[in-house]
Design a protein around this motif. Structure first.
Motif, PDB file in Angstrom:
ATOM      1  N   GLY A   1       0.807  -1.216   0.000  1.00 15.74           N
ATOM      2  CA  GLY A   1       0.000   0.000   0.000  1.00 15.74           C
ATOM      3  C   GLY A   1       0.838   1.264   0.000  1.00 15.74           C
ATOM      4  O   GLY A   1       2.063   1.238   0.142  1.00 15.74           O
ATOM      5  N   THR A   2       0.153   2.395  -0.139  1.00 18.05           N
ATOM      6  CA  THR A   2       0.781   3.715  -0.119  1.00 18.05           C
ATOM      7  C   THR A   2       0.435   4.389   1.196  1.00 18.05           C
ATOM      8  O   THR A   2      -0.744   4.502   1.548  1.00 18.05           O
ATOM      9  CB  THR A   2       0.280   4.575  -1.294  1.00 18.05           C
ATOM     10  OG1 THR A   2       0.563   3.900  -2.524  1.00 18.05           O
ATOM     11  CG2 THR A   2       0.959   5.933  -1.295  1.00 18.05           C
ATOM     12  N   CYS A   3       1.456   4.850   1.914  1.00 17.16           N
ATOM     13  CA  CYS A   3       1.233   5.412   3.243  1.00 17.16           C
ATOM     14  C   CYS A   3       0.831   6.875   3.153  1.00 17.16           C
ATOM     15  O   CYS A   3       1.410   7.659   2.393  1.00 17.16           O
ATOM     16  CB  CYS A   3       2.500   5.272   4.078  1.00 17.16           C
ATOM     17  SG  CYS A   3       2.310   5.851   5.782  1.00 17.16           S
ATOM     18  N   ARG A   4      -0.165   7.228   3.945  1.00 16.39           N
ATOM     19  CA  ARG A   4      -0.540   8.632   4.112  1.00 16.39           C
ATOM     20  C   ARG A   4      -0.700   8.893   5.601  1.00 16.39           C
ATOM     21  O   ARG A   4      -0.973   7.997   6.385  1.00 16.39           O
ATOM     22  CB  ARG A   4      -1.841   8.969   3.376  1.00 16.39           C
ATOM     23  CG  ARG A   4      -3.037   8.147   3.775  1.00 16.39           C
ATOM     24  CD  ARG A   4      -4.258   8.512   2.925  1.00 16.39           C
ATOM     25  NE  ARG A   4      -5.330   7.546   3.044  1.00 16.39           N
ATOM     26  CZ  ARG A   4      -6.322   7.617   3.921  1.00 16.39           C
ATOM     27  NH1 ARG A   4      -6.359   8.648   4.773  1.00 16.39           N
ATOM     28  NH2 ARG A   4      -7.269   6.697   3.955  1.00 16.39           N
ATOM     29  N   GLY A   5      -0.531  10.109   6.000  1.00 20.30           N
ATOM     30  CA  GLY A   5      -0.650  10.458   7.412  1.00 20.30           C
ATOM     31  C   GLY A   5      -2.063  10.244   7.904  1.00 20.30           C
ATOM     32  O   GLY A   5      -3.031  10.390   7.161  1.00 20.30           O
ATOM     33  N   GLY A   6      -2.193   9.911   9.175  1.00 23.43           N
ATOM     34  CA  GLY A   6      -3.516   9.730   9.756  1.00 23.43           C
ATOM     35  C   GLY A   6      -4.075  10.994  10.376  1.00 23.43           C
ATOM     36  O   GLY A   6      -5.098  10.960  11.044  1.00 23.43           O
ATOM     37  N   GLY A   7      -3.391  12.144  10.168  1.00 24.12           N
ATOM     38  CA  GLY A   7      -3.887  13.394  10.711  1.00 24.12           C
ATOM     39  C   GLY A   7      -3.396  13.672  12.114  1.00 24.12           C
ATOM     40  O   GLY A   7      -3.666  14.733  12.669  1.00 24.12           O
ATOM     41  N   VAL A   8      -2.660  12.754  12.712  1.00 19.31           N
ATOM     42  CA  VAL A   8      -2.152  12.935  14.063  1.00 19.31           C
ATOM     43  C   VAL A   8      -0.941  12.029  14.238  1.00 19.31           C
ATOM     44  O   VAL A   8      -0.821  10.990  13.580  1.00 19.31           O
ATOM     45  CB  VAL A   8      -3.246  12.604  15.113  1.00 19.31           C
ATOM     46  CG1 VAL A   8      -3.567  11.114  15.100  1.00 19.31           C
ATOM     47  CG2 VAL A   8      -2.851  13.041  16.514  1.00 19.31           C
ATOM     48  N   GLU A   9      -0.016  12.427  15.113  1.00 18.10           N
ATOM     49  CA  GLU A   9       1.175  11.633  15.339  1.00 18.10           C
ATOM     50  C   GLU A   9       0.813  10.244  15.875  1.00 18.10           C
ATOM     51  O   GLU A   9      -0.091  10.092  16.691  1.00 18.10           O
ATOM     52  CB  GLU A   9       2.076  12.337  16.355  1.00 18.10           C
ATOM     53  CG  GLU A   9       3.418  11.653  16.562  1.00 18.10           C
ATOM     54  CD  GLU A   9       4.295  12.402  17.548  1.00 18.10           C
ATOM     55  OE1 GLU A   9       5.379  11.878  17.874  1.00 18.10           O
ATOM     56  OE2 GLU A   9       3.889  13.501  17.987  1.00 18.10           O
TER      57      GLU A   9
END
Length: 346
Positions: A28-36
């Motif tokens: 898969g392609t990683c994207r941020g979850g909006g929080v650390e």
């Protein structure tokens, strides 16, 4: 075509975490979850559809939410030391679990697997075209002790790890979760809190889940029934699938027992031992769980959802749904839609 990956803890838990990240990055392609502390991996178009969401919680505990379908069969070989701890719960779908010492099973909807406190090796097989929604809670074994609070880690050792070997193996290969435990796992998917508060909520749910598992191992009151033979277990485990495949047939305890070559009494007693509920209570709850997913994930009318879940009368369906969830199907759908909007905004 089959894709194959492997995981080992031979070089330590930190290295195992790196292997997991490499595995998710490969599919898969990683994207941020909006929080650390949150990573979301969207499956690559050539691999499948769906996502893997990873939350890093207190003391290195990892909570992973799966909602994915692979285009091709995927095999994950594992070789893990005894200090590795994992719970896996299947919300919907299935996969095959094979462990060298314990055996093999098809791990399916509403089943919970609890890892052994010893080294284990084997493989997970995710079939092509099969959607899988599930939850994994993993950590170093000693890190989990913080989630037992004042009760202390001895509660786990005395209950789950103190089971007879055959029963402990059964919990590893997958046992049906009671409704309260299933609901706690489902809550992990639907948290509507702002992103920066979500880890606290998820940690509290992990604590609840562990407490419910420990409480569920308390010995039953009353006379102990004789153990079931392996062939009886295999036949009884066919009942949920048999009922779901023939939703609009009028089944009775006698007709099911006849189809399985068992007496109604033995079927009822055995089913209660395996699933902690009666045959038809368990089936009704499974139908209502399916309905809740259809309400959230599709635009089907309430009447169409009722029909797909075995109810010929929408009014009977609405009455049963409200009794189980405390809201009508329309209220449930609207509430989940609002939660989704809040999550997107946060």
């Amino acid at each position: 075509m089959t894709r194959r990956f492997s995981l080992t803890s031979a070089h330590g838990y930190a290295d195992l975490g790196r292997q997991y990240r490499d595995f998710y990055a490969a599919i898969g392609t990683c994207r941020g979850g909006g929080v650390e502390g949150v990573r979301v991996y969207d499956l690559r178009p050539g691999t499948g559809v769906g996502s893997v969401t990873v939350h890093e919680l207190l003391h290195g505990v990892t909570l992973t939410l799966y909602d994915l379908t692979f285009h091709d069969e995927l095999i994950l070989d594992f070789d893990l030391a005894g200090d590795y701890f994992e719970l896996e719960y299947c919300v919907d779908g299935l996969m095959r679990l094979e462990e060298r010492a314990t055996g093999a099973t098809v791990f399916g909807a509403n089943e919970l697997s609890i890892s052994h406190s010893r080294a284990s090796a084997g493989r997970l097989v995710r079939p092509a075209g099969q959607r899988y929604r599930g939850v994994s809670i993993a950590a170093r074994r000693e890190a989990v002790t913080v989630f037992f609070g004042s009760l202390g880690a001895a509660a786990w050792e005395d209950s789950v790890e103190g089971m007879p070997a055959e029963l402990r193996d059964a919990h590893y290969l997958g046992r049906q979760a009671p409704p309260e435990l299933a609901a706690a796992f489902a809550d992990l998917f639907t948290c509507a809190l702002p992103a920066r508060f979500r880890a606290l909520y998820l940690e509290s749910k992990v604590m609840e889940i562990l407490a419910r598992i420990v409480a569920g191992t308390e010995p039953p009151r009353g006379p102990v029934r004789p153990p079931m033979a392996e062939y009886e277990i295999e036949r009884i485990r066919r009942v949920p699938e048999l009922l779901m495949e023939n939703l609009h047939e009028q089944h009775t305890g006698e007709s099911l027992a006849r189809a399985l070559g068992m007496t109604p009494k033995r079927l009822n007693e055995g089913f209660k031992q395996l699933y902690g509920d009666t045959v038809f209570n368990h089936h009704r709850n499974a139908c209502l769980r399916r309905a809740s997913l259809l309400l959230v994930e599709t635009d089907l009318s309430v009447a169409a959802v009722a029909l797909r879940c075995g109810y010929s009368s929408p009014s009977n369906f609405c009455h049963a749904f409200k009794k189980h969830y405390g809201r009508t199907p329309r209220q449930y759908r609207a509430g989940r839609a609002v939660a989704g909007v809040r999550e997107a905004v946060s």
